[in-house]
Design a protein around this motif. Structure first.
Motif, PDB file in Angstrom:
ATOM      1  N   TYR A 154     -90.589 -24.654 -30.569  1.00 37.51           N
ATOM      2  CA  TYR A 154     -91.524 -23.561 -30.286  1.00 37.51           C
ATOM      3  C   TYR A 154     -90.840 -22.240 -30.600  1.00 37.51           C
ATOM      4  CZ  TYR A 154     -94.472 -20.275 -27.682  1.00 37.51           C
ATOM      5  OH  TYR A 154     -95.276 -19.214 -27.326  1.00 37.51           O
ATOM      6  N   TRP A 155     -91.523 -21.374 -31.364  1.00 39.94           N
ATOM      7  CA  TRP A 155     -91.036 -20.015 -31.633  1.00 39.94           C
ATOM      8  C   TRP A 155     -92.033 -19.024 -31.062  1.00 39.94           C
ATOM      9  CZ3 TRP A 155     -89.815 -20.176 -37.623  1.00 39.94           C
ATOM     10  CH2 TRP A 155     -88.795 -21.124 -37.849  1.00 39.94           C
ATOM     11  N   ARG A 156     -91.526 -18.042 -30.347  1.00 39.55           N
ATOM     12  CA  ARG A 156     -92.354 -16.945 -29.850  1.00 39.55           C
ATOM     13  C   ARG A 156     -91.879 -15.660 -30.511  1.00 39.55           C
ATOM     14  NH1 ARG A 156     -90.642 -16.317 -24.711  1.00 39.55           N
ATOM     15  NH2 ARG A 156     -89.795 -14.222 -25.017  1.00 39.55           N
ATOM     16  N   VAL A 157     -92.803 -14.972 -31.166  1.00 38.27           N
ATOM     17  CA  VAL A 157     -92.462 -13.760 -31.899  1.00 38.27           C
ATOM     18  C   VAL A 157     -93.002 -12.549 -31.153  1.00 38.27           C
ATOM     19  CG1 VAL A 157     -92.547 -12.591 -34.125  1.00 38.27           C
ATOM     20  CG2 VAL A 157     -92.643 -15.097 -34.040  1.00 38.27           C
ATOM     21  N   GLU A 158     -92.112 -11.655 -30.789  1.00 36.88           N
ATOM     22  CA  GLU A 158     -92.462 -10.444 -30.050  1.00 36.88           C
ATOM     23  C   GLU A 158     -92.281  -9.217 -30.949  1.00 36.88           C
ATOM     24  OE1 GLU A 158     -93.230 -10.191 -26.671  1.00 36.88           O
ATOM     25  OE2 GLU A 158     -92.582 -12.120 -25.817  1.00 36.88           O
ATOM     26  N   LYS A 159     -92.991  -8.143 -30.615  1.00 35.91           N
ATOM     27  CA  LYS A 159     -92.807  -6.862 -31.307  1.00 35.91           C
ATOM     28  C   LYS A 159     -91.825  -6.020 -30.512  1.00 35.91           C
ATOM     29  CE  LYS A 159     -96.223  -3.781 -31.603  1.00 35.91           C
ATOM     30  NZ  LYS A 159     -96.013  -2.347 -31.353  1.00 35.91           N
ATOM     31  N   GLU A 160     -90.757  -5.585 -31.160  1.00 33.76           N
ATOM     32  CA  GLU A 160     -89.733  -4.762 -30.516  1.00 33.76           C
ATOM     33  C   GLU A 160     -89.368  -3.634 -31.474  1.00 33.76           C
ATOM     34  OE1 GLU A 160     -85.207  -5.672 -29.834  1.00 33.76           O
ATOM     35  OE2 GLU A 160     -86.376  -6.612 -28.220  1.00 33.76           O
ATOM     36  N   PRO A 164     -90.424  -7.542 -35.747  1.00 33.46           N
ATOM     37  CA  PRO A 164     -90.532  -8.848 -35.091  1.00 33.46           C
ATOM     38  C   PRO A 164     -89.190  -9.337 -34.575  1.00 33.46           C
ATOM     39  CG  PRO A 164     -90.617  -9.113 -37.464  1.00 33.46           C
ATOM     40  CD  PRO A 164     -90.594  -7.635 -37.210  1.00 33.46           C
ATOM     41  N   VAL A 165     -89.197  -9.885 -33.380  1.00 30.41           N
ATOM     42  CA  VAL A 165     -88.046 -10.557 -32.798  1.00 30.41           C
ATOM     43  C   VAL A 165     -88.484 -11.983 -32.494  1.00 30.41           C
ATOM     44  CG1 VAL A 165     -86.429 -10.645 -30.868  1.00 30.41           C
ATOM     45  CG2 VAL A 165     -87.113  -8.432 -31.825  1.00 30.41           C
ATOM     46  N   ALA A 180     -83.944 -22.286 -24.518  1.00 31.58           N
ATOM     47  CA  ALA A 180     -83.773 -21.243 -25.520  1.00 31.58           C
ATOM     48  C   ALA A 180     -82.528 -21.528 -26.350  1.00 31.58           C
ATOM     49  CB  ALA A 180     -83.666 -19.885 -24.843  1.00 31.58           C
ATOM     50  N   THR A 181     -82.656 -21.437 -27.667  1.00 34.46           N
ATOM     51  CA  THR A 181     -81.513 -21.685 -28.550  1.00 34.46           C
ATOM     52  C   THR A 181     -81.134 -20.464 -29.361  1.00 34.46           C
ATOM     53  OG1 THR A 181     -82.977 -22.563 -30.278  1.00 34.46           O
ATOM     54  CG2 THR A 181     -82.025 -24.143 -28.722  1.00 34.46           C
ATOM     55  N   GLY A 182     -81.884 -19.364 -29.233  1.00 32.37           N
ATOM     56  CA  GLY A 182     -81.495 -18.158 -29.956  1.00 32.37           C
ATOM     57  C   GLY A 182     -82.565 -17.094 -29.948  1.00 32.37           C
ATOM     58  N   ILE A 183     -82.118 -15.839 -30.094  1.00 29.07           N
ATOM     59  CA  ILE A 183     -83.002 -14.687 -30.264  1.00 29.07           C
ATOM     60  C   ILE A 183     -82.565 -13.996 -31.540  1.00 29.07           C
ATOM     61  CG2 ILE A 183     -83.847 -12.524 -29.288  1.00 29.07           C
ATOM     62  CD1 ILE A 183     -83.141 -13.586 -26.527  1.00 29.07           C
ATOM     63  N   PHE A 184     -83.503 -13.791 -32.453  1.00 29.35           N
ATOM     64  CA  PHE A 184     -83.172 -13.309 -33.788  1.00 29.35           C
ATOM     65  C   PHE A 184     -83.906 -11.999 -34.077  1.00 29.35           C
ATOM     66  CE2 PHE A 184     -82.650 -17.847 -33.593  1.00 29.35           C
ATOM     67  CZ  PHE A 184     -81.443 -18.080 -34.223  1.00 29.35           C
ATOM     68  N   ARG A 185     -83.128 -10.960 -34.430  1.00 33.09           N
ATOM     69  CA  ARG A 185     -83.699  -9.643 -34.690  1.00 33.09           C
ATOM     70  C   ARG A 185     -83.593  -9.215 -36.154  1.00 33.09           C
ATOM     71  NH1 ARG A 185     -81.985  -9.401 -29.384  1.00 33.09           N
ATOM     72  NH2 ARG A 185     -83.505  -8.404 -27.955  1.00 33.09           N
ATOM     73  N   GLU A 186     -82.466  -9.453 -36.771  1.00 31.10           N
ATOM     74  CA  GLU A 186     -82.273  -9.040 -38.162  1.00 31.10           C
ATOM     75  C   GLU A 186     -82.665 -10.147 -39.138  1.00 31.10           C
ATOM     76  OE1 GLU A 186     -81.269  -5.960 -39.025  1.00 31.10           O
ATOM     77  OE2 GLU A 186     -81.241  -5.412 -36.892  1.00 31.10           O
ATOM     78  N   GLU A 187     -82.163 -11.339 -38.856  1.00 26.67           N
ATOM     79  CA  GLU A 187     -82.450 -12.492 -39.708  1.00 26.67           C
ATOM     80  C   GLU A 187     -82.706 -13.711 -38.834  1.00 26.67           C
ATOM     81  OE1 GLU A 187     -80.557 -14.861 -43.544  1.00 26.67           O
ATOM     82  OE2 GLU A 187     -79.212 -14.073 -42.012  1.00 26.67           O
ATOM     83  N   LEU A 188     -83.798 -14.404 -39.110  1.00 25.14           N
ATOM     84  CA  LEU A 188     -84.073 -15.680 -38.464  1.00 25.14           C
ATOM     85  C   LEU A 188     -83.363 -16.756 -39.267  1.00 25.14           C
ATOM     86  CD1 LEU A 188     -85.564 -17.662 -36.576  1.00 25.14           C
ATOM     87  CD2 LEU A 188     -87.527 -17.508 -38.139  1.00 25.14           C
ATOM     88  N   LYS A 189     -82.372 -17.390 -38.651  1.00 23.22           N
ATOM     89  CA  LYS A 189     -81.608 -18.418 -39.356  1.00 23.22           C
ATOM     90  C   LYS A 189     -81.400 -19.605 -38.431  1.00 23.22           C
ATOM     91  CE  LYS A 189     -77.772 -18.896 -42.572  1.00 23.22           C
ATOM     92  NZ  LYS A 189     -76.643 -18.184 -43.229  1.00 23.22           N
ATOM     93  N   ASP A 199     -85.547 -12.875 -43.619  1.00 27.15           N
ATOM     94  CA  ASP A 199     -85.164 -11.489 -43.352  1.00 27.15           C
ATOM     95  C   ASP A 199     -86.266 -10.849 -42.513  1.00 27.15           C
ATOM     96  OD1 ASP A 199     -84.368  -8.858 -43.301  1.00 27.15           O
ATOM     97  OD2 ASP A 199     -84.426  -8.572 -45.478  1.00 27.15           O
ATOM     98  N   LEU A 200     -85.989 -10.610 -41.241  1.00 27.85           N
ATOM     99  CA  LEU A 200     -86.998 -10.055 -40.342  1.00 27.85           C
ATOM    100  C   LEU A 200     -87.163  -8.549 -40.498  1.00 27.85           C
ATOM    101  CD1 LEU A 200     -86.080 -12.043 -37.103  1.00 27.85           C
ATOM    102  CD2 LEU A 200     -87.923 -12.534 -38.723  1.00 27.85           C
ATOM    103  N   THR A 201     -86.210  -7.893 -41.123  1.00 24.73           N
ATOM    104  CA  THR A 201     -86.293  -6.432 -41.272  1.00 24.73           C
ATOM    105  C   THR A 201     -87.336  -6.027 -42.301  1.00 24.73           C
ATOM    106  OG1 THR A 201     -84.579  -6.314 -42.997  1.00 24.73           O
ATOM    107  CG2 THR A 201     -83.852  -6.243 -40.692  1.00 24.73           C
ATOM    108  N   ASP A 202     -87.797  -6.993 -43.102  1.00 25.40           N
ATOM    109  CA  ASP A 202     -88.751  -6.676 -44.164  1.00 25.40           C
ATOM    110  C   ASP A 202     -90.165  -7.124 -43.810  1.00 25.40           C
ATOM    111  OD1 ASP A 202     -89.235  -5.536 -46.692  1.00 25.40           O
ATOM    112  OD2 ASP A 202     -89.331  -7.527 -47.610  1.00 25.40           O
TER     113      ASP A 202
END
Length: 210
Positions: A154-160, A164-165, A180-189, A199-202
């Protein structure tokens, strides 16, 4: 179960005279999946949660762009044994049929273009992009039900800060709950359910006005 009777009500748009609308009366014990498929004129993307019909609010540009971007990237990366779909009803039990924003399913569960539902055993990954109106469902209600139904990821995507986070969860078999196995802000890997790098920054960057 037959289609329930309706009750007439009014809901006036701002600044306009009231207009008539027929609201369905919930049956005793709540709606079922059968009702979800038989009730006439339900709004698009209506979900069934705990026997209640949940109507989707208009989506934001952030929501639309994030779902689109993740859908494209997951389709590019998914191995042949998986199929990526968006906004398909997933029947968890008789009174719960949510519609994840994105799903990764086993390819052999795709039966044809007229298909309208998946079963929990079909689903490898469910993704929800959180909106203000869906926050409690996406954070609490849906992950609990997805885990109980045995959906592995399960992935939950939030706006921060307008970005997207991605909060990533994996089913712990011994407890039947997500961890929970991780929180990804710059890159989801991630490496499961298959290798993914995004690349979440784009994502969710509207075009600049000139």
């Amino acid at each position: 179960m037959g289609v329930p009777m309706s009750v007439e009500g009014e809901f006036p748009p701002s600044g306009q005279a009231p207009r008539r609308h027929l609201w369905p009366i919930p049956p005793e014990g709540g709606y079922t999946v059968e009702d979800l498929y038989r009730l006439p004129d339900l709004p698009a993307h209506t979900e069934l949660i705990d026997g209640s019909l949940v109507f989707m609010s208009p989506q934001s540009l952030f929501h639309a762009m994030t779902v689109d971007a993740l859908n494209i990237r997951l389709r590019e990366l998914a191995p042949a044994e998986y199929w990526v779909s968006r906004e398909m009803t997933t029947v968890l039990d008789e009174q719960n049929a949510p519609e994840p924003d994105l799903l990764v399913v086993h390819a052999d569960s795709v039966q044809g273009l007229d298909q309208t539902r998946f079963e929990p055993s079909d689903v490898v990954l469910a993704v929800e992009v959180v909106s203000p109106s869906s926050r409690s469902r996406d954070r609490d209600t849906k992950p609990l039900k997805y885990a109980r139904a045995g959906i592995p990821h399960y992935w939950r995507v939030e706006k921060e800060n307008d970005r997207p986070v991605v909060h990533v969860f994996e089913l712990e078999p011994s407890t039947g709950a997500y961890v929970a196995t991780g929180i990804f802000r710059e890159e989801l890997k991630v490496s499961v359910p298959f290798p993914v790098a995004v690349d979440l920054t784009d994502i969710a960057t509207p075009p600049r006005r000139t």
